[in-house]
Design a protein around this motif. Structure first.
Motif, short mmCIF file in Angstrom:
data_model
loop_
_atom_site.label_atom_id
_atom_site.label_comp_id
_atom_site.label_asym_id
_atom_site.label_seq_id
_atom_site.Cartn_x
_atom_site.Cartn_y
_atom_site.Cartn_z
N LYS A 1 0.97 -1.15 -0.09
CA LYS A 1 -0.06 0.13 0.05
C LYS A 1 0.95 1.33 -0.03
O LYS A 1 1.78 1.35 0.53
CB LYS A 1 -0.96 0.04 1.34
CG LYS A 1 -1.81 -1.09 1.31
CD LYS A 1 -2.84 -0.82 2.41
CE LYS A 1 -3.27 -2.25 3.14
NZ LYS A 1 -4.11 -2.95 2.32
N LEU A 2 0.58 2.10 -0.79
CA LEU A 2 0.99 3.46 -0.96
C LEU A 2 0.05 4.53 -0.35
O LEU A 2 -0.95 4.77 -0.98
CB LEU A 2 1.57 3.87 -2.31
CG LEU A 2 3.11 3.21 -2.67
CD1 LEU A 2 3.31 3.72 -4.02
CD2 LEU A 2 4.09 4.13 -1.84
N THR A 3 0.25 4.89 0.84
CA THR A 3 -0.89 5.82 1.51
C THR A 3 -0.17 7.18 1.32
O THR A 3 0.81 7.40 1.05
CB THR A 3 -0.95 5.48 2.99
OG1 THR A 3 0.33 5.39 3.63
CG2 THR A 3 -1.25 4.05 3.27
N SER B 1 0.56 9.45 2.84
CA SER B 1 1.76 9.93 3.82
C SER B 1 3.21 9.95 3.05
O SER B 1 3.89 10.59 3.81
CB SER B 1 1.87 9.19 5.02
OG SER B 1 1.80 7.84 4.74
N LEU B 2 3.21 9.57 2.06
CA LEU B 2 4.44 9.77 1.24
C LEU B 2 4.66 11.20 0.84
O LEU B 2 5.71 11.50 0.74
CB LEU B 2 4.45 8.72 -0.11
CG LEU B 2 5.89 8.35 -0.41
CD1 LEU B 2 6.36 7.51 0.82
CD2 LEU B 2 5.95 7.51 -1.68
N GLU C 1 5.95 14.57 0.57
CA GLU C 1 7.18 15.37 1.53
C GLU C 1 6.59 16.42 2.27
O GLU C 1 6.04 17.34 1.55
CB GLU C 1 8.13 15.54 0.61
CG GLU C 1 8.93 14.58 0.33
CD GLU C 1 10.15 14.92 -0.85
OE1 GLU C 1 10.87 15.73 -0.42
OE2 GLU C 1 10.38 14.03 -1.90
N THR C 2 6.88 16.56 3.41
CA THR C 2 6.61 17.79 4.31
C THR C 2 7.63 18.73 3.90
O THR C 2 8.75 18.46 3.48
CB THR C 2 6.38 17.42 5.70
OG1 THR C 2 7.48 16.77 6.02
CG2 THR C 2 5.21 16.90 6.22
N LEU D 1 -1.39 11.63 10.38
CA LEU D 1 -2.18 10.35 9.77
C LEU D 1 -2.89 10.84 8.60
O LEU D 1 -4.37 10.80 8.94
CB LEU D 1 -2.90 9.60 10.92
CG LEU D 1 -2.23 8.75 11.71
CD1 LEU D 1 -2.96 8.41 12.87
CD2 LEU D 1 -1.26 7.78 11.13
N ALA E 1 -8.43 5.62 5.25
CA ALA E 1 -6.99 5.09 5.18
C ALA E 1 -7.03 4.05 6.05
O ALA E 1 -6.12 3.20 5.94
CB ALA E 1 -5.87 6.25 5.45
N PRO F 1 -7.19 3.27 1.50
CA PRO F 1 -6.11 3.98 1.25
C PRO F 1 -5.99 4.64 -0.10
O PRO F 1 -5.27 5.72 -0.22
CB PRO F 1 -4.99 3.20 1.69
CG PRO F 1 -5.55 2.02 2.64
CD PRO F 1 -6.83 1.83 2.05
N GLU F 2 -6.16 3.75 -1.31
CA GLU F 2 -6.10 3.89 -2.51
C GLU F 2 -7.07 5.04 -2.94
O GLU F 2 -6.66 6.08 -3.61
CB GLU F 2 -6.23 2.69 -3.45
CG GLU F 2 -6.69 3.08 -4.90
CD GLU F 2 -5.12 3.53 -5.51
OE1 GLU F 2 -4.28 3.61 -4.65
OE2 GLU F 2 -5.02 4.05 -6.82
N ARG G 1 -5.72 8.34 -1.79
CA ARG G 1 -4.64 8.67 -2.31
C ARG G 1 -4.85 9.39 -3.58
O ARG G 1 -4.28 10.13 -4.06
CB ARG G 1 -3.89 7.42 -2.52
CG ARG G 1 -2.22 7.68 -2.97
CD ARG G 1 -1.57 6.46 -3.45
NE ARG G 1 -2.25 5.98 -4.75
CZ ARG G 1 -2.31 6.63 -6.09
NH1 ARG G 1 -1.48 7.56 -6.26
NH2 ARG G 1 -2.84 6.02 -7.08
N ARG G 2 -5.86 9.02 -4.36
CA ARG G 2 -6.58 9.32 -5.58
C ARG G 2 -7.10 10.86 -4.92
O ARG G 2 -6.61 11.72 -6.24
CB ARG G 2 -7.45 8.74 -6.10
CG ARG G 2 -7.21 7.08 -6.82
CD ARG G 2 -8.04 6.60 -7.41
NE ARG G 2 -7.51 5.32 -7.61
CZ ARG G 2 -8.01 4.57 -8.85
NH1 ARG G 2 -9.16 4.85 -9.37
NH2 ARG G 2 -7.40 3.27 -9.12
#
Lengths: 344, 215
Positions: free
Chosen positions: A5-7, A9-10, A12-13, A57, A63, A81-82, A85-86
């Motif tokens: 899963k790519l949530t 949260s990837l 970048e802050t 989160l 999520a 989560p997907e 993400r979209r």
């Protein structure tokens, strides 16, 4: 057997930079779930200079949801989560800045509004509050002491640690029953503790639960205390009809007794109802002109992804209107009085 | 058959397209591969194939024990994510499910060498005078876990005194028992203090300082 899963949260802050310091955004959206991200999509697309503070989160409740089955346009359902993400990549396509920062303080008394996170301080002419809701706790002795060490609100996270053990699930709604069914994969016995004499969960889940030999239900029962020394040894329960007290021996307690809106930060600044939900009108306006609310934080009734998204869209469109009526140059002097006269 | 489907592969490729510096994924397995060792190796190789900046190095935990010692690897499957230098970022167990996000985040952050912590956090870590070991216990089905892992890894990247491990609890049940893990995420600092849940940075920092002072 593996999934990856790519949530959201990837994302970048970014550190507080010259760019953000002293800058006044048109809009700050508090929350990175369906309501907040939909508001961001609408605002970004309308060229409203938007910052989303999504918290640590991001993605909101979807999520943490296996499959979202009832969001229109996805006939096969979609992993939670997907889905978010979209939402997020759509918001980013329209130029919204999204930061994974947790808000610690807001000031809606003076304009522009101020929002402080533990990293930086931000300002904006308008704010949409879409902080959502979080799982309700029982508020009984022993619960805090054992939280994360025998008391859990996440069966999918912690079920593994209860292989061949006995667990209690507190609650009677869909979440409680679905998670009780899930826990039967690990635990040897699952006791659903429910305060009424019938479950609130959807019929199909009830039937599965009643048919499962590992599940039994303690009806009309409430938890009075979580017991244990180093680890959880049981729960002390009370029958609400007879008043009788009893101890049920379990190794873990999973709590699914509903959600509470996340509004502690706004008490005293925004009007809240008796359950803590933000009071908003059908245009998603709060009692403070320029501050709008969307999603579960103002919705005690429906709490659906599609409803949250809808109210997020409304809030963003109202922000656009608000900013049109009160551009930067006028906002300080006019807004506090003038816009309160518009009819609700 | 590949582990990553086409959709995820495309997303990973995009995520890794702007890496700033080289990243080595140093993976330890053994000849008779442990549970999930084969899949972890395959995952590392699939990811390395998606970026010119990422390379996979696979070693045998038994045959290459000197190298394992050099990277402080004490169990397998293990992945050390190495950038310009070794920041102490480790994954024990396969980073699947929600932890896949932590894994890609580690690759990206190690590549840039820049941790995203608060000014106070960076300062507090800079003042550390003794080593800190952070172990974050997770399960792949835990949506609350990646923030705890990512925070620990950022602390490792920020300070040469800190090393941080993700530990997939279902693959190391004896460690879950040893550290009394009944819920995840559980962050254990220097064997002495622990934090439950996805705690914000200031709270983890406080526990970290407690662990150092208590030692």
């Amino acid at each position: 057997m593996f999934d990856f899963k790519l949530t959201p949260s990837l994302q970048e802050t970014q550190q507080e930079t010259e760019k953000t310091r002293g800058r006044v955004y048109d809009l700050i959206v508090l929350g990175g779930g369906p309501a907040g991200l939909t508001a961001a999509i609408y605002a970004g697309r309308a060229r409203v200079d938007t910052l989303v503070l999504a918290g640590s989160l991001p993605g909101g409740q979807p999520a943490n949801t296996d499959v979202v089955d009832n969001f229109p346009g996805f006939p096969e359902g979609l992993e939670g989560p997907e889905l978010v993400r979209r939402f997020q990549s759509q918001a980013e396509r329209f130029g919204c800045q999204i930061e994974l920062e947790e808000v610690v303080e807001v000031d809606f008394f003076s304009r522009p509004f101020t929002v402080r996170t533990h990293r930086a301080t931000y300002q904006a002419l308008a704010v949409i509050v879409a902080t959502g809701a979080s799982p309700r706790r029982l508020g009984v002795p022993g619960e805090d002491k054992f939280f994360g060490r025998g008391v859990s609100a996440c069966a999918t996270c912690d079920g593994f640690f209860y292989r061949d053990k006995r667990v209690a699930v507190v609650g009677g709604g869909d979440s409680a029953v679905i998670e009780a069914l899930f826990l039967t994969r690990f635990a040897r016995e699952v006791v659903i503790i429910h305060r009424r004499d019938e479950l609130r969960a959807t019929q199909i889940y009830q039937e599965q639960a009643f048919a499962n030999p590992k599940i039994r239900v303690a009806w009309d029962t409430v938890v009075e205390e979580v017991l244990g020394d180093q680890t959880v040894s049981g729960v002390r329960v009370r029958n609400v009809k007879t008043g009788e007290m009893e101890t049920i021996e379990v190794d873990g307690v999973f709590i699914y007794v509903g959600m509470d809106p996340k509004t502690e930060l706004f008490a005293g600044q925004l009007d809240l109802d008796e359950w803590g939900y933000i009071v908003s009108d059908h245009r998603q306006r709060t009692n403070v002109p320029g501050v709008f609310a969307a999603g579960d934080v103002q919705d005690p009734l429906y709490r659906q992804v599609v409803v949250a998204a809808g109210t997020g869209a409304v809030a963003a469109m109202e922000v656009e209107k608000f900013l049109g009526e009160y551009p930067k140059s006028r906002i300080d002097k006019d807004v506090s009085t003038a816009c309160c006269e518009t009819e609700l | 058959m590949p582990l990553l489907n086409e959709e995820i592969t495309a997303q990973v490729k995009e995520q890794l397209s702007d890496l700033e510096g080289p990243v080595r994924l140093v993976m330890f397995t053994q000849e008779f591969e442990c549970q999930f060792c084969a899949e972890t190796r395959q995952l590392v190789e699939e990811i390395a194939a998606l970026s010119d900046h990422v390379t996979a190095e696979v070693y045998d935990f038994v045959a290459d024990q000197n190298r394992a010692a050099e990277w402080s690897i004490d169990k397998i499957p293990a992945i050390a994510v190495i950038g310009a230098q070794d920041d102490g970022v480790r994954f024990y167990g396969i980073p699947s499910g929600y932890e896949f996000t932590s894994f890609l985040h580690a690759i990206k952050t190690v590549s840039s060498g820049r941790a995203e912590l608060s000014t106070e956090g960076v300062q507090a870590l800079a003042e550390l005078s003794e080593p800190v070991h952070i172990q974050v216990f997770v399960t792949p089905t835990c949506p609350y876990c990646p923030p705890a892992v990512m925070l620990a890894h950022q602390m490792a990247i920020s300070s040469p005194m800190v090393r941080a491990d993700m530990i997939e609890a279902t693959e190391f049940p004896h460690l879950a028992i040893k550290y009394e893990v009944m819920g995840v995420p559980r962050t254990v600092i220097n064997e002495t203090t622990h934090v439950e849940g996805a705690a914000p940075e200031p709270m983890v920092l406080e526990k970290l300082q407690e662990a150092v002072q208590g030692a």
